[in-house]
Design an enzyme around this catalytic site. Structure first.
Site, PDB file in Angstrom:
ATOM      1  N   ASP A 120       0.827  -1.203   0.000  1.00 59.31           N
ATOM      2  CA  ASP A 120       0.000   0.000   0.000  1.00 59.31           C
ATOM      3  C   ASP A 120       0.863   1.255   0.000  1.00 59.31           C
ATOM      4  O   ASP A 120       1.447   1.616   1.025  1.00 59.31           O
ATOM      5  CB  ASP A 120      -0.917  -0.019   1.236  1.00 59.31           C
ATOM      6  CG  ASP A 120      -1.829   1.189   1.301  1.00 59.31           C
ATOM      7  OD1 ASP A 120      -2.031   1.833   0.257  1.00 59.31           O
ATOM      8  OD2 ASP A 120      -2.340   1.481   2.396  1.00 59.31           O
ATOM      9  N   ASP A 165      -1.778   5.391  -5.529  1.00 56.41           N
ATOM     10  CA  ASP A 165      -2.106   4.569  -4.366  1.00 56.41           C
ATOM     11  C   ASP A 165      -2.430   3.143  -4.789  1.00 56.41           C
ATOM     12  O   ASP A 165      -3.506   2.873  -5.325  1.00 56.41           O
ATOM     13  CB  ASP A 165      -3.293   5.185  -3.627  1.00 56.41           C
ATOM     14  CG  ASP A 165      -3.635   4.455  -2.339  1.00 56.41           C
ATOM     15  OD1 ASP A 165      -2.877   3.537  -1.951  1.00 56.41           O
ATOM     16  OD2 ASP A 165      -4.655   4.796  -1.716  1.00 56.41           O
TER      17      ASP A 165
END
Length: 333
Positions: free
Chosen positions: A22, A208
């Site tokens: 992440d 992201d």
């Protein structure tokens, strides 16, 4: 949809975990053997591998003991802070920061992951202790020469390259843009277009890997989908698009640092819904805490091999080469 995941081994003897990579967060955690969720009668043992720190001879609890609380866009965790040996592929990192989650919110209960490995900047950490990020630790222990990593994403799988790039996964030159935040993998977009629509006021864009969709402002999403015949708006900011339009709509074009980045409809029209004539749109309109921000998640990353260069504080983009073995059709066989 592919989520960027990797199998990792922690401790001695090694314990295996499947974690999400992440870039939108900076902490590393896995589910603890002592974990419980906020959902009554939920048995996390049936859904997640769990970390038993007592079984690792190399584990060290943070001294003095400290806890970690993280609230994500969806879900939250409460964890203990410690350090242990981490194995990634052929690499072994010693004294790596790790948190074992003793409480998970209900959003995590059915997710097929055992934790999250944050690849954001150290300034984005939720702990109040100084710690090296994974990439900084790799450089310090001379496992990689350059503080960077690269992500290759396809509909049914993804890869990460630490310390460099894999030229077999992209075509053309890598085009770079400066990172303009000390917390996020963020850069500036000066222009966006979709067919006859031009969005010429600047937008900040965050890369992201932990986000599935391409998130834009509600007004931008409305304007884009107004130009798609038969598109339907849902109450949550998402949209549906007639499936037969896949491959027959304009690219969503973004201009970043003077470079044109194009996302084709094959990437932004996703899986079919209950009504098989309609498909989920990969472009969603959401109100964010920050004004005029977009989040470029998996929908964008499928189109572009992306370099996250910590050392030079820049992002790099090159057109991905499609891998038929990682297509949804291949995955469904």
């Amino acid at each position: 949809m592919a989520v960027v995941k990797i199998k990792k081994r922690i401790g001695n003897p090694a314990q295996w975990f499947n974690v999400v990579l992440d870039t939108g967060s900076s902490n590393f955690w896995v589910v603890s053997n002592d974990c419980c969720t906020t959902t009554p009668d939920y048995d996390h043992h049936l859904h997640h591998q769990k970390f038993t720190s007592q079984n690792s001879s190399t584990y060290q609890l943070q001294n003095p003991p400290q806890s970690l609380e993280i609230k994500y866009g969806t879900g939250s965790i409460h964890a203990r802070i410690g350090y242990d040996t981490l194995h990634i592929g052929t690499m072994t990192l010693t004294h790596q920061f790790i948190a074992d989650a003793i409480e998970l919110s209900s959003e995590f209960k059915d997710l097929p992951i055992d934790g999250i490995l944050g690849l954001g900047f150290s300034n984005h950490t939720k702990s109040n202790i100084h710690k090296l990020t994974l990439i900084e630790n790799m450089v310090n222990q001379k496992l990689i020469a350059h503080a960077s990593f690269s992500i290759y994403t396809q509909p049914a799988g993804a890869e990460i390259d630490f310390g460099g790039q894999d030229p077999s996964r992209y075509t053309g030159q890598i085009q770079y843009a400066p990172v303009t935040s000390d917390r996020y993998w963020l850069t500036e977009m000066t222009l966006a277009s979709f067919g006859n629509l031009t969005i010429d006021s600047p937008r900040s864009v965050i890369l992201d890997t932990g986000t599935t969709l391409l998130i834009v402002t509600p007004e931008d999403a409305k304007q884009i989908h107004e130009r798609i015949p038969g598109a339907l708006a849902n109450k949550d900011g998402s949209y549906a698009i007639p499936c037969h339009l896949k491959g027959n709509l304009p690219d969503l074009e973004l201009t970043v640092n003077g470079h044109l980045l194009s996302v084709p409809s094959n990437d932004y029209i996703l899986i079919s819904m209950e009504d098989e004539s309609m498909c989920v749109s990969g472009i969603s309109g959401q109100n964010m805490n920050k004004v005029n921000h977009w989040i470029l998640g998996d929908v964008f990353l499928k189109a572009y091999y992306t370099v996250f260069d910590t050392q030079n504080r820049r992002l790099g983009f090159a057109k991905s080469i499609k891998d038929p073995t990682l297509s949804i059709e291949q995955y469904d066989l």
